[in-house]
Design an enzyme around this catalytic site. Structure first.
Site, PDB file in Angstrom:
ATOM      1  N   LYS A 105      49.812  66.928  -3.418  1.00 56.77           N
ATOM      2  CA  LYS A 105      49.428  66.256  -2.590  1.00 56.77           C
ATOM      3  C   LYS A 105      50.153  65.468  -2.612  1.00 56.77           C
ATOM      4  CE  LYS A 105      47.461  69.865  -1.191  1.00 56.77           C
ATOM      5  NZ  LYS A 105      48.573  71.283  -0.120  1.00 56.77           N
ATOM      6  N   VAL A 148      56.829  80.680   0.548  1.00 58.23           N
ATOM      7  CA  VAL A 148      57.671  79.428   1.622  1.00 58.23           C
ATOM      8  C   VAL A 148      57.840  78.860   0.806  1.00 58.23           C
ATOM      9  CG1 VAL A 148      55.532  79.045   3.082  1.00 58.23           C
ATOM     10  CG2 VAL A 148      55.182  78.827   0.945  1.00 58.23           C
ATOM     11  N   TYR A 195      47.730  70.026  -9.030  1.00 60.09           N
ATOM     12  CA  TYR A 195      47.072  70.310  -7.270  1.00 60.09           C
ATOM     13  C   TYR A 195      47.114  68.756  -7.273  1.00 60.09           C
ATOM     14  CZ  TYR A 195      44.929  71.296  -3.193  1.00 60.09           C
ATOM     15  OH  TYR A 195      44.067  71.149  -2.137  1.00 60.09           O
ATOM     16  N   ASP A 244      53.307  83.200   5.952  1.00 68.05           N
ATOM     17  CA  ASP A 244      52.514  83.826   4.839  1.00 68.05           C
ATOM     18  C   ASP A 244      53.138  85.573   3.823  1.00 68.05           C
ATOM     19  OD1 ASP A 244      49.706  83.098   5.114  1.00 68.05           O
ATOM     20  OD2 ASP A 244      49.976  84.155   3.706  1.00 68.05           O
TER      21      ASP A 244
HETATM   22  P1  NAD Z   1      43.276  79.884   2.142  1.00 70.69           P
HETATM   23  O1  NAD Z   1      43.425  80.033   0.917  1.00 70.69           O
HETATM   24  O2  NAD Z   1      41.910  79.720   3.044  1.00 70.69           O
HETATM   25  O3  NAD Z   1      44.569  80.006   2.722  1.00 70.69           O
HETATM   26  C1  NAD Z   1      45.798  79.901   1.784  1.00 70.69           C
HETATM   27  C2  NAD Z   1      46.735  80.793   2.995  1.00 70.69           C
HETATM   28  O4  NAD Z   1      47.940  80.509   2.603  1.00 70.69           O
HETATM   29  C3  NAD Z   1      46.652  82.489   2.467  1.00 70.69           C
HETATM   30  O5  NAD Z   1      47.048  82.879   3.177  1.00 70.69           O
HETATM   31  C4  NAD Z   1      47.457  82.337   1.458  1.00 70.69           C
HETATM   32  O6  NAD Z   1      48.108  83.729   1.490  1.00 70.69           O
HETATM   33  C5  NAD Z   1      48.915  81.140   1.820  1.00 70.69           C
HETATM   34  N1  NAD Z   1      49.871  81.256   0.785  1.00 70.69           N
HETATM   35  C6  NAD Z   1      49.834  81.038  -0.047  1.00 70.69           C
HETATM   36  N2  NAD Z   1      50.518  81.030  -0.974  1.00 70.69           N
HETATM   37  C7  NAD Z   1      51.444  81.547  -0.526  1.00 70.69           C
HETATM   38  C8  NAD Z   1      53.034  81.164  -0.454  1.00 70.69           C
HETATM   39  N3  NAD Z   1      54.205  80.872  -1.115  1.00 70.69           N
HETATM   40  N4  NAD Z   1      53.959  81.471   0.732  1.00 70.69           N
HETATM   41  C9  NAD Z   1      52.817  81.768   2.157  1.00 70.69           C
HETATM   42  N5  NAD Z   1      52.075  82.040   1.918  1.00 70.69           N
HETATM   43  C10 NAD Z   1      51.589  82.047   1.294  1.00 70.69           C
HETATM   44  O7  NAD Z   1      43.739  77.690   1.745  1.00 70.69           O
HETATM   45  P2  NAD Z   1      42.544  77.233   3.239  1.00 70.69           P
HETATM   46  O8  NAD Z   1      41.369  76.363   2.827  1.00 70.69           O
HETATM   47  O9  NAD Z   1      43.489  77.083   4.368  1.00 70.69           O
HETATM   48  O10 NAD Z   1      44.033  75.677   1.891  1.00 70.69           O
HETATM   49  C11 NAD Z   1      45.040  75.119   3.355  1.00 70.69           C
HETATM   50  C12 NAD Z   1      46.099  74.318   2.919  1.00 70.69           C
HETATM   51  O11 NAD Z   1      44.801  72.666   3.018  1.00 70.69           O
HETATM   52  C13 NAD Z   1      46.127  74.656   1.307  1.00 70.69           C
HETATM   53  O12 NAD Z   1      47.509  73.644   1.405  1.00 70.69           O
HETATM   54  C14 NAD Z   1      45.495  73.220   0.870  1.00 70.69           C
HETATM   55  O13 NAD Z   1      45.964  72.996  -0.562  1.00 70.69           O
HETATM   56  C15 NAD Z   1      45.085  72.443   1.677  1.00 70.69           C
HETATM   57  N6  NAD Z   1      43.393  71.474   1.388  1.00 70.69           N
HETATM   58  C16 NAD Z   1      42.589  72.542   1.478  1.00 70.69           C
HETATM   59  C17 NAD Z   1      41.133  71.937   1.436  1.00 70.69           C
HETATM   60  C18 NAD Z   1      39.857  72.876   1.573  1.00 70.69           C
HETATM   61  O14 NAD Z   1      38.927  72.233   0.966  1.00 70.69           O
HETATM   62  N7  NAD Z   1      39.935  74.090   1.368  1.00 70.69           N
HETATM   63  C19 NAD Z   1      41.363  70.848   1.773  1.00 70.69           C
HETATM   64  C20 NAD Z   1      42.041  69.720   1.803  1.00 70.69           C
HETATM   65  C21 NAD Z   1      43.860  70.301   1.495  1.00 70.69           C
END
Ligand code: NAD
Length: 262
Positions: free
Chosen positions: A164, A66, A160, A43
């Protein structure tokens, strides 16, 4: 919520979780560890947060951006060196910034930042994880897409959604290409999940949350643990006949026309 104490499907498997310090990633790290896996969290977060998450799951934190090929290589090399294999790769890190909105307003810098973090990162992580898995002749890669890869929204976040959609196509292709190697590749399509990413988006305007909730047959957003349960399934041999799949966990959104009033 499911009873995870009964499951130990991942004893001594090694799982790398990107974005594992928050939200879905942290819930998945907890669940994979609870099922017996050694967990490596990659992370970009501050080291204290990352170390706290890793120590909670008895695993390792490797500070990783990443979007950077060298850092992704180093994350996998460190995980392999420490635990001796790479069995599960959960590519979950992603961003959803407010500046990414309608195509009429989204500037190129924001477009590229979202593509880099959400899609290019998945390409890099798969590229660096696969050689370990091919060498072992086994592995499960789970790439996080979203239900917005399958459905359109008038409340657009154009980069976004496009990122995806890219994750879905990439995962499908890899699942097919490596189908006979023992390595499975699936994409996960969560509906809206109650995480910091979503909370931040709706904090300024609760009406925005309501506008979305009306489309969810179950009448609520998912909890991160509900997505983590699907990650553990895809990571485990319980999903041994699944690859190149779009695994949808969306409370019924993508199947709904008219939803219940109460
Ligand atoms: P979140 O913001 O709670 O967590 C995301 C994590 O990714 C954080 O810890 C952040 O530090 C890390 N991150 C961001 N950029 C980074 C980088 N360049 N390198 C390494 N780490 C990095 O988000 P979440 O809601 O848990 O989402 C996680 C995944 O699920 C994402 O890909 C998001 O698009 C996807 N998603 C989320 C939802 C939702 O409603 N929350 C729905 C569908 C998909």
């Amino acid at each position: 919520m499911s009873d995870i104490s009964a499951c130990s499907r991942l004893t001594d498997r090694v799982a790398v979780v990107t974005g594992g310090a928050s939200g879905i990633g942290l819930a998945a790290a907890r669940r994979l560890a609870a099922e017996g896996a050694h967990v490596v969290i990659g992370d970009i977060c501050d080291p204290e947060t990352g170390e706290a998450a890793a120590s909670e799951v008895g695993g390792l934190f490797v500070r990783t951006d990443v979007t950077d090929a060298d850092q992704v290589s180093a994350m996998y090399a460190t995980a392999h060196e420490r635990y001796g294999s790479i069995d599960i790769a959960f590519h979950n890190a992603g961003i959803n910034p407010p500046a990414d909105s309608s195509i009429l307003d989204t500037d190129p810098e924001t477009w590229r930042r979202v593509q880099d973090t959400n899609l290019t990162s998945v390409y890099l992580c798969c590229q660096k994880a696969l050689p370990y898995m091919l060498e072992q002749g086994r592995g499960s890669i789970i790439n996080v897409a979203s239900f917005v890869a399958l459905m359109g929204a008038a409340t657009s976040q154009i980069s976004y959604s496009a990122s995806k959609g890219g994750v879905l196509a990439l995962s499908r292709e890899l699942g097919v290409q490596f189908g006979r190697t023992g390595v499975r590749v699936n994409a996960l399509c969560p509906g809206p999940v109650n995480t910091p990413l979503l909370q931040e988006l709706f904090a300024a305007d609760p009406e925005q949350a309501q506008r979305r909730l009306v489309h969810v047959p179950l009448g609520r957003f998912a909890e991160p643990e509900e997505i983590a349960a699907a990650v553990a399934f895809l990571a485990s041999d319980d999903s041994s006949f699944m690859t190149a799949n779009e695994f949808v966990i969306d409370g019924g959104i993508s199947s709904a026309y008219v939803t219940p009033l109460e």
